[in-house]
Design a protein around this motif. Structure first.
Motif, PDB file in Angstrom:
ATOM      1  N   UNK A   2       0.839  -1.180   0.000  1.00  0.00           N
ATOM      2  CA  UNK A   2       0.000   0.000   0.000  1.00  0.00           C
ATOM      3  C   UNK A   2       0.878   1.234   0.000  1.00  0.00           C
ATOM      4  N   UNK A   3       0.286   2.374  -0.324  1.00  0.00           N
ATOM      5  CA  UNK A   3       1.049   3.621  -0.410  1.00  0.00           C
ATOM      6  C   UNK A   3       1.698   4.001   0.907  1.00  0.00           C
ATOM      7  N   UNK A   4       1.038   3.704   2.029  1.00  0.00           N
ATOM      8  CA  UNK A   4       1.553   4.125   3.322  1.00  0.00           C
ATOM      9  C   UNK A   4       2.385   3.055   4.013  1.00  0.00           C
ATOM     10  N   UNK A   5       2.541   1.902   3.392  1.00  0.00           N
ATOM     11  CA  UNK A   5       3.298   0.833   4.046  1.00  0.00           C
ATOM     12  C   UNK A   5       4.362   0.272   3.112  1.00  0.00           C
ATOM     13  N   UNK A   6       5.387  -0.262   3.735  1.00  0.00           N
ATOM     14  CA  UNK A   6       6.438  -0.970   3.014  1.00  0.00           C
ATOM     15  C   UNK A   6       6.655  -2.283   3.748  1.00  0.00           C
ATOM     16  N   UNK A   7       6.557  -3.373   3.024  1.00  0.00           N
ATOM     17  CA  UNK A   7       6.749  -4.703   3.591  1.00  0.00           C
ATOM     18  C   UNK A   7       8.072  -5.266   3.111  1.00  0.00           C
ATOM     19  N   UNK A   8       8.950  -5.558   4.084  1.00  0.00           N
ATOM     20  CA  UNK A   8      10.234  -6.181   3.810  1.00  0.00           C
ATOM     21  C   UNK A   8      10.113  -7.666   4.115  1.00  0.00           C
ATOM     22  N   UNK A   9      10.849  -8.484   3.373  1.00  0.00           N
ATOM     23  CA  UNK A   9      10.844  -9.919   3.627  1.00  0.00           C
ATOM     24  C   UNK A   9      12.269 -10.420   3.780  1.00  0.00           C
ATOM     25  N   UNK A  10      12.416 -11.362   4.710  1.00  0.00           N
ATOM     26  CA  UNK A  10      13.647 -12.104   4.929  1.00  0.00           C
ATOM     27  C   UNK A  10      13.250 -13.570   4.863  1.00  0.00           C
ATOM     28  N   UNK A  36       6.591  12.105  13.381  1.00  0.00           N
ATOM     29  CA  UNK A  36       5.713  11.018  12.939  1.00  0.00           C
ATOM     30  C   UNK A  36       6.388  10.245  11.799  1.00  0.00           C
ATOM     31  N   UNK A  37       6.507   8.919  11.926  1.00  0.00           N
ATOM     32  CA  UNK A  37       7.105   8.145  10.824  1.00  0.00           C
ATOM     33  C   UNK A  37       6.349   8.359   9.514  1.00  0.00           C
ATOM     34  N   UNK A  38       7.117   8.424   8.427  1.00  0.00           N
ATOM     35  CA  UNK A  38       6.524   8.639   7.106  1.00  0.00           C
ATOM     36  C   UNK A  38       5.723   7.436   6.626  1.00  0.00           C
ATOM     37  N   UNK A  39       6.173   6.257   6.968  1.00  0.00           N
ATOM     38  CA  UNK A  39       5.579   5.032   6.450  1.00  0.00           C
ATOM     39  C   UNK A  39       5.463   3.993   7.542  1.00  0.00           C
ATOM     40  N   UNK A  40       4.556   3.069   7.334  1.00  0.00           N
ATOM     41  CA  UNK A  40       4.449   1.909   8.199  1.00  0.00           C
ATOM     42  C   UNK A  40       5.326   0.827   7.579  1.00  0.00           C
ATOM     43  N   UNK A  41       6.448   0.543   8.218  1.00  0.00           N
ATOM     44  CA  UNK A  41       7.392  -0.456   7.715  1.00  0.00           C
ATOM     45  C   UNK A  41       7.196  -1.734   8.523  1.00  0.00           C
ATOM     46  N   UNK A 143      23.066   0.226  12.798  1.00  0.00           N
ATOM     47  CA  UNK A 143      21.654  -0.031  12.476  1.00  0.00           C
ATOM     48  C   UNK A 143      21.337   0.368  11.034  1.00  0.00           C
ATOM     49  N   UNK A 144      20.403  -0.346  10.438  1.00  0.00           N
ATOM     50  CA  UNK A 144      19.959  -0.017   9.078  1.00  0.00           C
ATOM     51  C   UNK A 144      19.092   1.245   9.143  1.00  0.00           C
ATOM     52  N   UNK A 145      19.397   2.199   8.302  1.00  0.00           N
ATOM     53  CA  UNK A 145      18.684   3.476   8.259  1.00  0.00           C
ATOM     54  C   UNK A 145      17.374   3.290   7.482  1.00  0.00           C
ATOM     55  N   UNK A 146      16.275   3.215   8.197  1.00  0.00           N
ATOM     56  CA  UNK A 146      14.976   2.953   7.571  1.00  0.00           C
ATOM     57  C   UNK A 146      14.549   4.119   6.687  1.00  0.00           C
ATOM     58  N   UNK A 147      14.907   5.350   7.054  1.00  0.00           N
ATOM     59  CA  UNK A 147      14.596   6.482   6.170  1.00  0.00           C
ATOM     60  C   UNK A 147      15.251   6.288   4.807  1.00  0.00           C
ATOM     61  N   UNK A 148      16.468   5.782   4.802  1.00  0.00           N
ATOM     62  CA  UNK A 148      17.176   5.530   3.536  1.00  0.00           C
ATOM     63  C   UNK A 148      16.502   4.398   2.755  1.00  0.00           C
ATOM     64  N   UNK A 149      16.028   3.366   3.454  1.00  0.00           N
ATOM     65  CA  UNK A 149      15.292   2.282   2.798  1.00  0.00           C
ATOM     66  C   UNK A 149      14.037   2.837   2.126  1.00  0.00           C
TER      67      UNK A 149
END
Length: 189
Positions: A2-10, A36-41, A143-149
């Motif tokens: 969705x536009x407001x979410x990003x789903x990562x998979x391992x 406020x976080x930009x996205x729901x990760x 730590x992995x920079x989620x903003x960069x992701x």
């Protein structure tokens, strides 16, 4: 998705060199910011292994347990269903732990076959350094920079035929005939 979410998979047998605690810590940093976080990760962890307990502890420690889903071992249509939710895939983030500066992961080929952009913690041997659809972080314990992701994903998500472009590149790099070509040529000489 969705536009407001990003789903990562391992998808892995959770080993020390996977280093996924870096991603969990990065998610903790991202969600603990005053703004406020930009996205729901969300992070979908498929598999099991000796590091699973550590990853679960880190989720609790960094307050992201509700955003990290442990699916356990999956195969076939169950695994496909989880892949179908994913926007990006994550390879090893901890190669520094075993003294490797670069890697070449079977999962990279699988992720590309699924048409997914890749996040990695070291250069991947089979990918060209200018390959547009992977994001490389330093091969260390930061730590992995989620903003960069998020910025990376936003920069590519609207590319036409994104998944098909990634699949085609993956075929060119990971097809068994391509991988065996140097060996065949060596024996022909």
């Amino acid at each position: 998705m969705g536009e407001d979410s990003i789903n990562l998979i391992v998808v892995a047998l959770f080993q020390n060199h996977h280093g996924y605690e870096r991603l969990i810590e990065g998610m903790g940093d991202y969600y603990s910011k005053d703004n406020q976080p930009k996205r729901d990760v969300k992070l979908h962890m498929v598999g099991y292994g000796p590091e699973e307990g550590l990853y679960r502890e880190k989720c609790d420690q960094y307050g992201v347990s509700e955003r990290v889903i442990f699916h356990g071992k999956k195969a076939g249509s169950e695994l496909d269903d989880i892949y179908n939710k994913a926007d990006m895939a994550v390879t090893s983030l901890g190669m520094y732990k075993i003294g490797h500066k670069r890697g070449d992961f079977l999962k990279t080929g699988e992720y590309m076959a699924k048409g997914l952009p890749i996040v990695t913690g070291c250069p991947i041997n089979s990918l060209d350094s200018d390959y547009r659809y992977y994001l490389e972080f330093p091969n260390d314990n930061t730590p992995i920079d989620i903003d960069r992701v998020i910025e990376f994903y936003d920069s590519i998500k609207d590319d036409s035929d994104l998944a098909e472009t990634i699949r085609k590149y993956g075929e060119d790099k990971y097809d068994i005939c391509k991988k065996m070509e140097p060996i065949v040529n060596y024996f022909k000489q």
